[in-house]
Design a protein around this motif. Structure first.
Motif, PDB file in Angstrom:
ATOM      1  N   LEU A  63      -1.640   7.721  12.019  1.00  0.00           N
ATOM      2  CA  LEU A  63      -0.334   8.367  11.890  1.00  0.00           C
ATOM      3  C   LEU A  63       0.155   8.522  10.460  1.00  0.00           C
ATOM      4  N   GLY A  64      -0.385   7.780   9.533  1.00  0.00           N
ATOM      5  CA  GLY A  64       0.174   7.762   8.182  1.00  0.00           C
ATOM      6  C   GLY A  64       1.199   6.645   8.047  1.00  0.00           C
ATOM      7  N   TYR A  65       1.614   6.365   6.825  1.00  0.00           N
ATOM      8  CA  TYR A  65       2.464   5.210   6.564  1.00  0.00           C
ATOM      9  C   TYR A  65       3.838   5.324   7.222  1.00  0.00           C
ATOM     10  N   VAL A  66       4.517   6.439   7.035  1.00  0.00           N
ATOM     11  CA  VAL A  66       5.889   6.568   7.525  1.00  0.00           C
ATOM     12  C   VAL A  66       5.947   6.427   9.044  1.00  0.00           C
ATOM     13  N   ALA A  67       5.079   7.139   9.752  1.00  0.00           N
ATOM     14  CA  ALA A  67       5.069   7.065  11.209  1.00  0.00           C
ATOM     15  C   ALA A  67       4.619   5.684  11.691  1.00  0.00           C
ATOM     16  N   ALA A  68       3.683   5.059  10.956  1.00  0.00           N
ATOM     17  CA  ALA A  68       3.224   3.724  11.337  1.00  0.00           C
ATOM     18  C   ALA A  68       4.355   2.708  11.214  1.00  0.00           C
ATOM     19  N   ILE A  69       5.130   2.803  10.132  1.00  0.00           N
ATOM     20  CA  ILE A  69       6.270   1.906   9.952  1.00  0.00           C
ATOM     21  C   ILE A  69       7.284   2.100  11.063  1.00  0.00           C
ATOM     22  N   ALA A  70       7.566   3.353  11.385  1.00  0.00           N
ATOM     23  CA  ALA A  70       8.525   3.637  12.453  1.00  0.00           C
ATOM     24  C   ALA A  70       8.029   3.121  13.801  1.00  0.00           C
ATOM     25  N   THR A  71       6.721   3.208  14.044  1.00  0.00           N
ATOM     26  CA  THR A  71       6.164   2.733  15.311  1.00  0.00           C
ATOM     27  C   THR A  71       6.335   1.225  15.465  1.00  0.00           C
ATOM     28  N   ILE A  72       6.100   0.484  14.405  1.00  0.00           N
ATOM     29  CA  ILE A  72       6.309  -0.968  14.464  1.00  0.00           C
ATOM     30  C   ILE A  72       7.784  -1.273  14.697  1.00  0.00           C
ATOM     31  N   GLY A  73       8.667  -0.475  14.099  1.00  0.00           N
ATOM     32  CA  GLY A  73      10.091  -0.649  14.348  1.00  0.00           C
ATOM     33  C   GLY A  73      10.451  -0.400  15.800  1.00  0.00           C
ATOM     34  N   ILE A  74       9.847   0.630  16.405  1.00  0.00           N
ATOM     35  CA  ILE A  74      10.098   0.928  17.823  1.00  0.00           C
ATOM     36  C   ILE A  74       9.620  -0.225  18.702  1.00  0.00           C
ATOM     37  N   ILE A  75       8.461  -0.783  18.366  1.00  0.00           N
ATOM     38  CA  ILE A  75       7.942  -1.922  19.135  1.00  0.00           C
ATOM     39  C   ILE A  75       8.909  -3.096  19.051  1.00  0.00           C
ATOM     40  N   SER A  76       9.437  -3.360  17.858  1.00  0.00           N
ATOM     41  CA  SER A  76      10.365  -4.478  17.680  1.00  0.00           C
ATOM     42  C   SER A  76      11.641  -4.266  18.490  1.00  0.00           C
TER      43      SER A  76
ATOM     44  N   LEU B  47      13.200  -0.100  10.026  1.00  0.00           N
ATOM     45  CA  LEU B  47      11.892   0.532   9.851  1.00  0.00           C
ATOM     46  C   LEU B  47      11.916   2.027  10.159  1.00  0.00           C
ATOM     47  N   ALA B  48      13.022   2.511  10.687  1.00  0.00           N
ATOM     48  CA  ALA B  48      13.166   3.960  10.849  1.00  0.00           C
ATOM     49  C   ALA B  48      13.609   4.618   9.546  1.00  0.00           C
ATOM     50  N   GLY B  49      14.030   3.799   8.575  1.00  0.00           N
ATOM     51  CA  GLY B  49      14.558   4.329   7.323  1.00  0.00           C
ATOM     52  C   GLY B  49      13.613   5.218   6.551  1.00  0.00           C
ATOM     53  N   PRO B  50      12.321   4.808   6.328  1.00  0.00           N
ATOM     54  CA  PRO B  50      11.421   5.681   5.547  1.00  0.00           C
ATOM     55  C   PRO B  50      11.279   7.079   6.119  1.00  0.00           C
ATOM     56  N   GLY B  51      11.491   7.259   7.436  1.00  0.00           N
ATOM     57  CA  GLY B  51      11.414   8.599   8.006  1.00  0.00           C
ATOM     58  C   GLY B  51      12.496   9.525   7.495  1.00  0.00           C
ATOM     59  N   LEU B  52      13.618   8.967   7.024  1.00  0.00           N
ATOM     60  CA  LEU B  52      14.700   9.792   6.492  1.00  0.00           C
ATOM     61  C   LEU B  52      14.357  10.374   5.123  1.00  0.00           C
ATOM     62  N   ILE B  53      13.354   9.768   4.460  1.00  0.00           N
ATOM     63  CA  ILE B  53      12.988  10.254   3.126  1.00  0.00           C
ATOM     64  C   ILE B  53      12.391  11.653   3.220  1.00  0.00           C
ATOM     65  N   ASP B  54      11.462  11.840   4.168  1.00  0.00           N
ATOM     66  CA  ASP B  54      10.823  13.155   4.315  1.00  0.00           C
ATOM     67  C   ASP B  54      11.817  14.226   4.723  1.00  0.00           C
TER      68      ASP B  54
ATOM     69  N   LEU C  13       0.821  -1.207   0.000  1.00  0.00           N
ATOM     70  CA  LEU C  13       0.000   0.000   0.000  1.00  0.00           C
ATOM     71  C   LEU C  13       0.858   1.260   0.000  1.00  0.00           C
ATOM     72  N   PHE C  14       1.920   1.268   0.811  1.00  0.00           N
ATOM     73  CA  PHE C  14       2.792   2.442   0.909  1.00  0.00           C
ATOM     74  C   PHE C  14       3.501   2.710  -0.423  1.00  0.00           C
ATOM     75  N   LEU C  15       4.079   1.678  -1.019  1.00  0.00           N
ATOM     76  CA  LEU C  15       4.789   1.875  -2.280  1.00  0.00           C
ATOM     77  C   LEU C  15       3.834   2.264  -3.400  1.00  0.00           C
ATOM     78  N   ASN C  16       2.624   1.730  -3.381  1.00  0.00           N
ATOM     79  CA  ASN C  16       1.641   2.130  -4.387  1.00  0.00           C
ATOM     80  C   ASN C  16       1.252   3.599  -4.212  1.00  0.00           C
ATOM     81  N   SER C  17       1.199   4.062  -2.962  1.00  0.00           N
ATOM     82  CA  SER C  17       0.820   5.459  -2.710  1.00  0.00           C
ATOM     83  C   SER C  17       1.886   6.443  -3.174  1.00  0.00           C
ATOM     84  N   ILE C  18       3.140   5.980  -3.294  1.00  0.00           N
ATOM     85  CA  ILE C  18       4.213   6.874  -3.760  1.00  0.00           C
ATOM     86  C   ILE C  18       4.612   6.516  -5.197  1.00  0.00           C
ATOM     87  N   ASP C  19       3.633   5.941  -5.933  1.00  0.00           N
ATOM     88  CA  ASP C  19       3.735   5.744  -7.381  1.00  0.00           C
ATOM     89  C   ASP C  19       4.767   4.693  -7.794  1.00  0.00           C
ATOM     90  N   PHE C  20       5.022   3.704  -6.961  1.00  0.00           N
ATOM     91  CA  PHE C  20       5.807   2.552  -7.402  1.00  0.00           C
ATOM     92  C   PHE C  20       4.926   1.690  -8.298  1.00  0.00           C
TER      93      PHE C  20
END
Length: 725
Positions: A686-699, A605-612, A550-557
């Protein structure tokens, strides 16, 4: 009488052992793969060259079609006597054509002198720089296409060459063409890799069936003959090759020995008195040459390849939809109140507005994982009772029906039922293959067979996720599910043909599942489940299975690009598994590896946050994130099973390691079910980027807690020491 005994050691030295098997298989595979790789590379290069030659003319043709459509409307207005410079709404008219092609960067209308009257598009400012080149190249031609910097411009004249009324300018982005070429190049690479991996699986199967298994059978007959068991005969087969001729010769020789002894016995039976010396020799001959039929002779034909290829094809069929399942669910999603019958029930229960679209889209993954968890224990019992071949064929029925039903699903809600059927088939078939591989080996052989299972599944994940995305892009989501059903039919056909030699063996009774749950009283085992196994599955299903498509489709992959990203996970996960297993075997740092895997997951999973933040490019960060995530999952999963006997010594003794592993697998399915639910809630809030980071924090947090809790509970050194291992 001593001669055969003197020769026996020499014959034993020629035994066709596992080393000989690997040498034969490895040599043939290497030779065939060299030929396949060379031919595949040549074909791929030719295909790419042809595509390059066809793309630019097609690109120009698209621009010409758009220009012609615009020219018809402009010419009609001019024919009505409306002056060109008095046309109203020209820019709005041009903007209505901007969606005609993804590569359009500008559309412009120029007067007879080449002066721009109207220009629209994301790069309309480029018209002033490129229009003169296009207009100057027209000359006596009515239409011309040429490259100007990064623009492929098409210029079309309205009117005669001597008295032009106007010009239409269409600008297409050449970078779009380059991206198409790049996508095609990657698609060719993916198809090349997948075709080679599939060919490897098929070659392993064919070599095993036509060479290795017959040689193994010949060696077995020879070894038994050395011990006097001459009546163990292979099945008769036509002498169509050297191996067939050898088996036929051995078969005839066995019959000759048997017939000779029978003739001796009949002649002695006709004698009224048998001399003691002759009787003693005959008795000795009977002791040395035993004439009984071995009912288990078909076991020699059992091979791990009998289950490996059907398993690979089936898992391949399931993985074809991995990269787009959430996208397909999103495509056919409708609010539950709009679904016939279900809408009325939901309204009556007050559920009409309780399920958000994101949660409903995640339900197919949740239902599948939950059904697999519930069906697996039953599948294990049925395999023990009815045999692997039977359960494989039984499981193929709901699996194939589920794929076909999913292909023609009307909404996400009826899709849940079809995914439930596929999950039941998946559980039955995978446990059937595990049972087959476990029962044809013993000791280290059984361990190697289980390694074959892991290799087949991992290869299928890599191939299926990548090629499934290409198929979905070319033929659509629904057609890809139909193809999955076809692969299930093919897999079941092979299982029916080659797994029929399986003979169920009675194993010692295993503890009932409620008895095994007593192992959860061990706090270290419980910590392993809660803070390591379950978080790993939450990250896997929530991040990779649900959010990534879903995330990659939303950014036109594109769909093939999404498949390639998930393919990176499979490759790095395989590398991580091997790396983690090797480190653990050599050092015993099991606990540390599990913790490192969880921390690496958090970092990945913190990586996508560096894109913004603009610190790293999107096209670079996404594969790094997914690759590091796959590496982390592999590193943590490898020692997770090996560490169980060290943290659960008493439970391993009482319940058996197999039971504890089964319990771990069963409970970690909780994470598989929770993952998409949690991801959907986080995405909504939270949106995709923050949601991904949150799962990374949980892990990462659960990995730290796992270490702290295990150390606190330990009364001796933890298993990540050389002393324990």
């Amino acid at each position: 009488m001593n001669a055969p005994d003197n020769r026996e050691p020499e014959l034993r030295s020629t035994t066709f052992d596992s080393r000989s098997e690997r040498r034969v298989t490895g040599g043939l595979l290497a030779l065939v793969l060299v030929v396949l790789v060379g031919s595949a590379l040549w074909v791929s290069q030719q295909a790419l060259t042809i595509f390059n030659d066809m793309l630019l003319p097609q690109f120009d043709q698209d621009g010409e079609i758009i220009a012609e459509r615009l020219a018809v409307e402009i010419d009609r207005a001019l024919s009505l006597g409306i002056p060109l410079d008095e046309l109203r709404g020209t820019e709005d008219f041009l903007e209505s054509y901007l969606d005609q092609h993804s590569a359009l960067i500008y559309l412009a209308l120029a007067d007879s002198n080449g002066d721009i009257l109207a220009a629209v598009g994301p790069n309309a400012g480029l018209v002033a720089e490129t229009s003169q080149a296009g207009l100057g190249a027209i000359g006596d031609n009515r239409l011309v296409s040429l490259s100007v910097d990064q623009v492929r411009e098409t210029a079309l004249r309205i009117g005669s060459a001597q008295d032009p009324a106007a010009f239409i300018l269409v600008g297409l982005n050449k970078q779009f063409a380059q991206s198409q070429i790049s996508d095609m190049r990657w698609d060719i690479v993916v198809v090349l890799v997948v075709s080679l991996l599939v060919a490897l699986e098929v070659l392993v199967f064919l070599i095993d069936r036509t060479i290795v298994t017959p040689l193994r059978l010949i060696d077995r007959i020879k070894q038994r003959a050395l011990h006097g068991e001459w009546t163990v005969r292979p099945r008769r087969r036509e002498a169509s090759d050297e191996i067939g001729a050898t088996l036929s010769t051995i078969d005839r020789l066995g019959h000759e020995v048997s017939d000779t002894l029978l003739r001796i016995d009949r002649k002695l039976a006709r004698l009224t008195r048998v001399p003691p010396a002759i009787a003693e020799r005959v008795d000795g001959l009977h002791r040395r040459v035993r004439l009984y039929v071995d009912e288990g002779q078909d076991n020699a034909l059992q091979s791990r390849a009998n289950a490996r290829l059907p398993l690979f094809l089936f898992v391949f069929a399931e993985e074809l939809s991995r990269s787009f399942l959430p996208l397909y669910a999103e495509q056919i999603y409708r609010p539950i109140v709009d679904v016939p019958y279900l809408g009325a029930i939901a309204s009556a229960l007050g559920l009409g507005n309780t399920l958000s679209a994101e949660i409903v889209i995640g339900l197919p993954i949740i239902v599948f994982m939950a059904a697999v968890a519930i069906a697996t224990p039953f599948g294990g019992a049925w395999v023990s009772r009815f045999g692997s071949r039977t359960m494989f064929l039984v499981g193929a029925i709901p699996a194939a029906v589920g794929y076909l039903g999913t292909a023609f699903a009307v909404s996400t809600y009826d899709m849940l039922f079809w995914r439930l059927l596929s999950a039941i088939g998946y559980a039955l078939i995978t446990i059937a293959c595990q049972g087959y591989l476990a029962n044809i080996g013993s000791g280290s052989g059984r361990a190697r067979n289980m390694a074959v299972y892991v290799a087949a599944v991992t290869t299928a994940v890599i191939c299926g996720s990548a090629i499934g995305a290409v198929l979905a892009d070319r033929f659509g989501f629904r057609a890809t599910f139909v193809i999955s059903a076809g692969f299930v039919v093919l897999a079941s056909t092979l299982a029916s043909r080659y797994m029929r030699q399986y003979q169920a063996t009675r194993v010692s009774a295993q503890p009932r599942i409620h008895t095994q749950f007593r192992a959860l009283a061990n706090p270290r085992f419980l910590a392993l489940i809660i803070f390591a196994a379950i978080p790993a599955k939450i990250a896997l299903t929530g991040f990779l299975f649900f959010m990534i498509p879903l995330f990659l489709n939303s950014i036109d992959f594109t769909q093939p690009a999404i498949g390639r990203m998930i393919m990176i996970y499979g490759i790095l996960m395989l590398v991580g598994t091997q790396l983690g297993a090797r480190i653990h075997d050599r050092s015993g740092y099991g606990l540390a590896l599990i913790a490192v895997g969880g921390l690496l997951t958090g970092i990945a999973l913190a990586g996508p946050g560096l894109i913004d933040s603009g610190m790293i490019d999107l096209d670079l960060m996404i594969p790094i994130t997914i690759g590091l995530f796959g590496l982390a999952q592999g590193v943590a999963s490898a020692p997770m099973l090996a560490i169980i006997p060290h943290i659960c010594p008493a439970e391993t003794k009482n319940f058996g390691l197999t039971s504890l592993v089964a319990l771990l697998r069963l409970t970690e399915r909780i994470g598989s079910v929770v993952g998409p639910f949690l991801a959907a809630f986080l995405v909504v809030g939270l949106g995709y980027v923050a949601a991904i980071a949150t799962i990374g924090i949980i892990s990462a947090a659960t990995a730290v807690i796992f270490v702290v809790v295990t150390v606190a509970l330990s009364t001796r050194k933890l298993p990540d020491t050389k002393e324990v291992d």
